[in-house]
Design an enzyme around this catalytic site. Structure first.
Site, mmCIF file in Angstrom:
data_model
loop_
_atom_site.group_PDB
_atom_site.id
_atom_site.type_symbol
_atom_site.label_atom_id
_atom_site.label_comp_id
_atom_site.label_asym_id
_atom_site.label_seq_id
_atom_site.Cartn_x
_atom_site.Cartn_y
_atom_site.Cartn_z
ATOM 1 N N ASP A 113 54.249 2.090 69.075
ATOM 2 C CA ASP A 113 52.881 1.542 69.146
ATOM 3 C C ASP A 113 52.791 0.298 70.016
ATOM 4 O O ASP A 113 51.883 -0.517 69.815
ATOM 5 C CB ASP A 113 52.402 1.200 67.724
ATOM 6 C CG ASP A 113 51.723 2.379 67.031
ATOM 7 O OD1 ASP A 113 51.266 3.311 67.738
ATOM 8 O OD2 ASP A 113 51.638 2.363 65.791
ATOM 9 N N LYS A 116 49.587 -1.181 71.307
ATOM 10 C CA LYS A 116 48.633 -1.925 70.466
ATOM 11 C C LYS A 116 48.606 -3.403 70.844
ATOM 12 O O LYS A 116 47.652 -4.112 70.500
ATOM 13 C CB LYS A 116 48.988 -1.751 68.984
ATOM 14 C CG LYS A 116 48.639 -0.373 68.458
ATOM 15 C CD LYS A 116 48.859 -0.278 66.962
ATOM 16 C CE LYS A 116 48.473 1.103 66.446
ATOM 17 N NZ LYS A 116 48.827 1.282 65.020
ATOM 18 N N HIS A 141 45.852 2.968 72.913
ATOM 19 C CA HIS A 141 47.169 2.325 72.796
ATOM 20 C C HIS A 141 48.279 3.257 73.270
ATOM 21 O O HIS A 141 49.343 2.791 73.679
ATOM 22 C CB HIS A 141 47.427 1.833 71.362
ATOM 23 C CG HIS A 141 47.831 2.898 70.388
ATOM 24 N ND1 HIS A 141 46.921 3.688 69.727
ATOM 25 C CD2 HIS A 141 49.045 3.311 69.948
ATOM 26 C CE1 HIS A 141 47.574 4.533 68.933
ATOM 27 N NE2 HIS A 141 48.858 4.316 69.046
ATOM 28 N N ASP A 195 55.358 8.451 61.515
ATOM 29 C CA ASP A 195 54.192 7.604 61.791
ATOM 30 C C ASP A 195 53.056 7.885 60.805
ATOM 31 O O ASP A 195 52.467 6.968 60.222
ATOM 32 C CB ASP A 195 53.744 7.887 63.227
ATOM 33 C CG ASP A 195 52.593 7.018 63.664
ATOM 34 O OD1 ASP A 195 52.598 5.813 63.362
ATOM 35 O OD2 ASP A 195 51.671 7.543 64.329
HETATM 36 FE FE LIG Z 1 50.084 5.052 67.423
HETATM 37 FE FE LIG Z 2 52.022 4.200 64.639
#
Ligand SMILES: [Fe+2]
Ligand SMILES: [Fe+2]
Length: 241
Positions: A113, A116, A141, A195
């Site tokens: 990630d 992000k 992202h 995730d």
């Molecule tokens: Fe993600």
């Molecule tokens: Fe994630």
């Protein structure tokens, strides 16, 4: 992620092996996300500094202890990435992966990630559901993270693919590229399961974490969107703890 640098994670459980490991991994994550936000690149060596603490803590103290420690992080992005990394370590061990493969999945989990870091904090840290426009921004992202790693250079294709494609689903309903079936590599399917599960068991100010059995039920209910063989193996890995 914090509004202004430097972002240092909270110190948790000092004196315990797992607390120190979580602190080290949290510092790595802070450095990774700060660099991504401020410079648009990341340091591959810094990421690798996070692998040993996570793999060591999970194999010595177990996933349950790791999850309990990491859930103490108030920052949602830190908490999430460290949860995914602990789950990836556990899942890799359960699948009998050698050290190199275990390191690869934990590295992928830590970085998945990273995009992000480029999402406005008002959206990233919103205490509640996102509206459709905010969700569209949040979804970027994946491509932002991918671009960031390309800009940095030197990352293997598998890692690039995880960062870009970890929200793709086998039935083609995911994003950003609507990949389906065999277009989605095994390591991406692996991280996607970790995730989704991590998101379900996270502690947030506005909701309690789902219990293990309920979170696993959600994964099963996703049916053909996820790799059923991997989901079954993940259930065994998590249920064994
Ligand atoms: Fe993600
Ligand atoms: Fe994630």
């Amino acid at each position: 992620m914090r509004a202004s640098p430097p972002a240092s994670p909270p110190s948790r459980g000092r004196g315990s092996v797992i607390g120190e490991a979580a602190d080290r991994a949290g510092s790595v994550l802070a450095g990774l996300l700060d660099a991504a936000r401020l410079t648009g690149t990341v340091d591959p060596q810094l990421i690798d500094d996070g692998l040993d603490p996570i793999l060591g803590a999970v194999s010595e103290a177990g996933l349950g202890a790791w999850l309990d420690t990491v859930r103490a992080y108030d920052d949602a992005t830190y908490q999430h990435c460290l949860l995914v990394a602990g789950l990836a370590a556990t899942f890799g061990i359960a699948l009998g992966y050698g050290l190199r493969d275990r390191e690869q999945v934990v590295r992928a989990a830590l970085v998945h990630d990273v995009g992000k870091a480029r999402i406005p904090l008002g959206i990233l840290n919103k205490a509640g559901p996102l509206d459709p426009a905010e969700r569209a921004v949040m979804r970027t992202h994946t491509t932002l993270g991918h671009a960031l790693l390309i800009e940095t250079g030197g990352f293997e294709d598998a890692l690039l693919s995880v960062v870009r494609h970890h929200h793709e689903l086998l039935d083609g309903t995911g994003y950003p590229d609507k990949l389906s079936g065999d277009e989605i590599p095994g390591i991406v399917r692996f991280i996607t399961i970790c995730d989704i599960y991590a998101a379900l068991i996270e502690r947030r100010p506005y909701r309690e974490p789902l219990p293990t059995s309920e979170a696993l039920g959600h994964l099963r209910a996703m049916g053909r969107k996820l790799d059923p063989t991997l989901v079954a193996a993940f259930e065994r890995a998590v249920a064994e703890l």
